[in-house]
Design an enzyme around this catalytic site. Structure first.
Site, mmCIF file in Angstrom:
data_model
loop_
_atom_site.group_PDB
_atom_site.id
_atom_site.type_symbol
_atom_site.label_atom_id
_atom_site.label_comp_id
_atom_site.label_asym_id
_atom_site.label_seq_id
_atom_site.Cartn_x
_atom_site.Cartn_y
_atom_site.Cartn_z
ATOM 1 C CE LYS A 267 14.086 27.108 -1.979
ATOM 2 N NZ LYS A 267 14.771 28.072 -2.686
ATOM 3 N NE ARG B 216 12.872 17.425 -21.882
ATOM 4 C CZ ARG B 216 13.928 16.406 -22.205
ATOM 5 N NH1 ARG B 216 14.366 15.500 -21.210
ATOM 6 N NH2 ARG B 216 14.561 16.573 -23.196
ATOM 7 C CG HIS C 3 11.752 16.096 -27.600
ATOM 8 N ND1 HIS C 3 12.682 17.204 -27.941
ATOM 9 C CD2 HIS C 3 12.867 15.232 -26.917
ATOM 10 C CE1 HIS C 3 13.773 17.366 -27.221
ATOM 11 N NE2 HIS C 3 13.912 16.043 -26.765
ATOM 12 N NE ARG D 143 21.866 12.582 -24.969
ATOM 13 C CZ ARG D 143 22.631 11.407 -25.146
ATOM 14 N NH1 ARG D 143 23.020 11.172 -26.302
ATOM 15 N NH2 ARG D 143 22.792 10.507 -24.342
ATOM 16 C CB THR D 144 17.908 17.685 -24.326
ATOM 17 O OG1 THR D 144 17.750 16.566 -24.502
ATOM 18 C CG2 THR D 144 16.923 18.656 -25.042
#
Lengths: 422, 329
Positions: free
Chosen positions: B103, B125, B155, B75-76
């Site tokens: 990796k 994020r 946030h 969503r974000t």
């Protein structure tokens, strides 16, 4: 070789000469006289230390020297010497264990070839530091280990701890305990306090340390084992050790120099250079640690030196390695406590010389006739600033870059040999 | 490896340019009420513009916005994509968990590589607190960083869309009582909302949770603490419910979903304790029957879906302001 040092103010002296300006003579690797030069001493070298201080070299209870190699020991022991530290205490860790005499000898052999500083060695407390079975402590003691520890590696149970302590005391070895109850630390990286709450970090409560100390003290009461508590960080820990000493238990304790100057506030900007273990705690903890030094609850100040590649600190805070490259700030920070009026000069010097030496049962750390001639001359008026580029350790990970200090080591002798001059 | 770089403090002040404008958007903490209001006003403009007209003001034309999601959040990520597209930017989204990070590439190497692809803005994020600060500090000078959630820390765009939603319904902040309910301990949304509400001089900010879900000394962040939900909800104008992660249940933080819902779930009956016109918010995704009853989530007081719509306008506003500050120049 005979050397005489004139006109120095003597610090860390066990005789009346303490604090006074006087002379000191060296024959071979020992201090030969303190005070007036005996007739016919005939020194080959004579040094005028007017305006300077002469003190025993510092004894650092904790340097994490990693895997012993020529490369790492060269730089780190030289950085130590140039910073006034003549004895380092090697800490075993997973990648660099001390479980048998061969591992002990390897460290000593490499170091003897270098000759910058003495290295004393703590051996493993448990087999492979796994916390389950005992190490060969009796043999490690005979090989020359000055104590045993499991470092930050947890012990499997209190029963293992009890037995390890009993076995250590059988062989009259001091057990170095890093007090941390892992279950309470629960993956935390910083102190559980106001800053952790604001930044949203998983946190280590003070109780993770005090619970471990309280449990260990109960085991000391039962077993009589001599225990040294490493890296106190909380007010509650100081209180517990103070009580234990009053009770007459055979305990000693140290604190890392950085804990006396930094607090949780220093991580408010996510500074990974302030990521240390145990974590920087609250201001009241810092004050209690200093108070604990002043009233001798805490015996010694150590560097807890942990050199890292810069990469290890270039990541989001939680992903960085804990630890400070700290050899070069141990004595300067200790002297700063004198400037700030918390400790007398003699008291401060004792915290980094005679007190830690006693804990590892080492003859160094004092100015006394017959003691090892591990000596340091300090210019008390030398004002300097710590700069990353001029650091001698391979690790440049210090939050003290840019700090100004008063007092610098200008000359050092190891076992009577003059091997450092600024 | 990174010999020319020096690790050190990552002060939030770096999110402002020398003249006090938004250069990166990392955290609400330390921003002025004026600046927060500017974000809300800009968002208001974007929201009132019909979509077609928004596209006529392509402030980010020729710019490349990269969504770096080290932690999953559909969503974000999507609202950031839409916001950037409406401003005319080229948008790429990378789910880093499944690519380079796994990796063994370091975060810095990942950033260097993406910069080499001419990124102008990173929307980040990350699971660790301070990750956006870290990237902002070490990214190339022309790159701006927008924090889309770092660990439990912050946030900020979520907080601003919450403020936007509150202002739309309630007007001014000083007379308001706002309650934030649920897993405060693990919530970056709660932390950013607390800072935003306090910066905007909200009358009273409350947190409601059992002690196991409250950060140590949380009252020092400027909130009143309630462990009893009925007490805490009394007379509030706004209820912000937080998502309770299911995995918390097994971890001794809470006994059971049932008990949590019984004591801290928002039901219609509990909602009666609030002011009559109180609104109900939730950053989503919601757990029906765990922290909020379906009837409340879908009820007349719920503004949960408006929050999502407002999120796009707020993110456009922040991106536009960063552009205007000379960032991404």
């Amino acid at each position: 070789m005979k050397t005489v040092i004139h006109n120095a103010r003597l610090l860390g002296c066990t005789t009346k000469a303490a604090g006074y300006i006087n002379s000191l003579g060296i024959i071979e690797d020992k201090i030969a006289f303190i005070g007036e030069e005996p007739q016919g001493f005939n020194a080959e070298q004579s040094i005028d230390a007017k305006g300077l201080m002469l003190m025993p070299g510092c004894v650092d209870l904790a340097a994490w020297l990693r895997e012993p190699s020529l490369d790492s020991l060269t730089s780190e022991t030289y950085a130590a010497l140039a910073s006034g530290i003549t004895t380092l205490t090697y800490q075993p860790e997973q990648a660099a264990m001390v479980g048998n005499s061969a591992q002990f000898n390897l460290i000593q052999d490499i170091n003897q070839a270098l000759g910058h500083a003495h290295i004393r060695v703590l051996g493993n407390l448990t087999l492979d530091l796994q916390g389950e079975r005992l190490s060969n402590m009796g043999s490690l003691k005979r090989a020359g280990c000055v104590g045993v520890t499991n470092g930050w590696q947890p012990l499997q149970s209190l029963r293992v701890q009890r037995l390890a302590m009993e076995y250590a005391s059988t062989h009259n070895i001091t057990v170095f305990i890093y007090p941390l109850e892992l279950a309470l630390a629960a993956g935390g990286v910083v102190h559980e306090g106001a800053v952790a709450s604001r930044l949203g970090f998983a946190a280590i409560p003070s109780a993770a340390e005090t619970v471990a100390i309280a449990q260990t003290l109960a085991l000391i009461e039962m077993t009589g084992t001599r225990v040294h508590f490493c890296r106190l960080s909380t007010e509650g820990s100081v209180r517990l050790i103070r009580q234990a000493k009053a009770q007459g238990l055979p305990v000693t304790a140290d604190v890392a120099a950085h804990q006396l100057f930094l607090t949780e506030m220093d991580i408010a900007d996510f500074n990974p250079l302030c990521h240390v273990r145990p974590p920087l705690r609250a201001e009241r903890d810092r004050e209690a640690l200093i108070q604990g030094l002043a009233d001798n609850t805490i015996d010694a100040i150590c560097s807890d030196h942990q050199p890292h590649e810069i990469d290890a600190k270039l990541a989001p805070f939680q992903q960085t390695e804990p630890g400070i490259s700290a050899l070069e700030t141990l004595l300067p920070l200790t002297l700063r406590l004198v400037e700030q009026g918390y400790l007398s000069l003699e008291q401060a010097i004792a915290k980094v010389t005679s007190a830690p030496a006693r804990i590892i049962n080492d003859p160094a750390g004092k100015l006394q006739v017959g003691a090892p001639a591990d000596l340091v001359i300090l210019d008390p008026d030398y004002l300097w600033t710590l700069e990353l580029d001029s650091m001698l350790s391979q690790g440049k990970n210090t939050p003290f870059a840019g700090w100004s200090f008063n007092g610098k080591v200008t000359q050092a002798w190891l076992s009577g040999r003059p091997i450092y001059r600024m | 490896m990174y010999k020319h770089l020096t690790p050190g403090a990552l002060p939030s002040s770096m999110q402002l340019s020398n003249d006090g404008r938004l250069r990166h958007f990392l955290t609400i903490e330390g921003l002025s009420p004026l600046l927060l209001e500017e974000i809300l006003d800009r968002a208001e403009q974007f929201l009132s513009l019909p979509e077609k007209q928004q596209k006529k003001a392509p402030l980010l034309r020729g710019k490349t916005v990269m969504n770096l999601f080290f932690e999953n959040s559909t969503r974000t990520r999507v609202t950031f994509e839409i916001a950037a597209q409406r401003l005319g930017a080229d948008v790429t989204s990378l789910d880093i968990r499944t690519s380079s990070a796994s990796k063994g590439e370091t975060l810095l190497d990942t950033i260097r590589n993406l910069e080499a692809m001419n990124a102008d803005m990173f929307v980040v994020r990350h699971e660790h607190a301070g990750a956006a600060h870290f990237i902002a500090r070490y990214a190339a000078p022309h790159v701006s960083v927008l924090n889309a959630g770092d660990g439990r820390h912050a946030h900020p765009t979520q907080a601003m869309l919450d403020m936007f939603t509150i202002r739309k319904h309630k007007g001014e902040f000083p007379p308001l009582k706002v309650a934030i309910v649920g897993d405060i301990l693990h919530s970056r949304v709660a932390r950013s909302n607390i800072h935003a509400l306090n910066t905007l001089s909200t009358g009273e900010v409350r947190v409601i949770a059992p002690k196991t879900l409250l950060p140590f000394d949380v009252e020092k962040m400027g909130v009143k603490v309630y462990t009893d939900m009925d007490e805490g909800l009394r007379d509030v104008d706004v209820v912000i419910m937080l998502r309770l992660q299911r995995e918390r249940m097994g971890s001794a933080l809470l006994p059971s979903e049932r008990e949590f819902f019984r004591l801290y779930g928002l039901t219609e009956k509990r909602l009666e304790l609030t002011k009559l016109d109180a609104i109900v918010m939730h950053p989503g995704p919601i757990n029906r029957g765990i922290e909020i009853a379906s009837s409340v989530a879908d009820g007349p007081r719920s503004v949960i879906l408006q929050q999502v719509t407002n999120g796009i306008a707020v993110r456009m506003a922040v991106m536009a302001m960063i552009m205007g500050s000379g960032g991404m120049a």
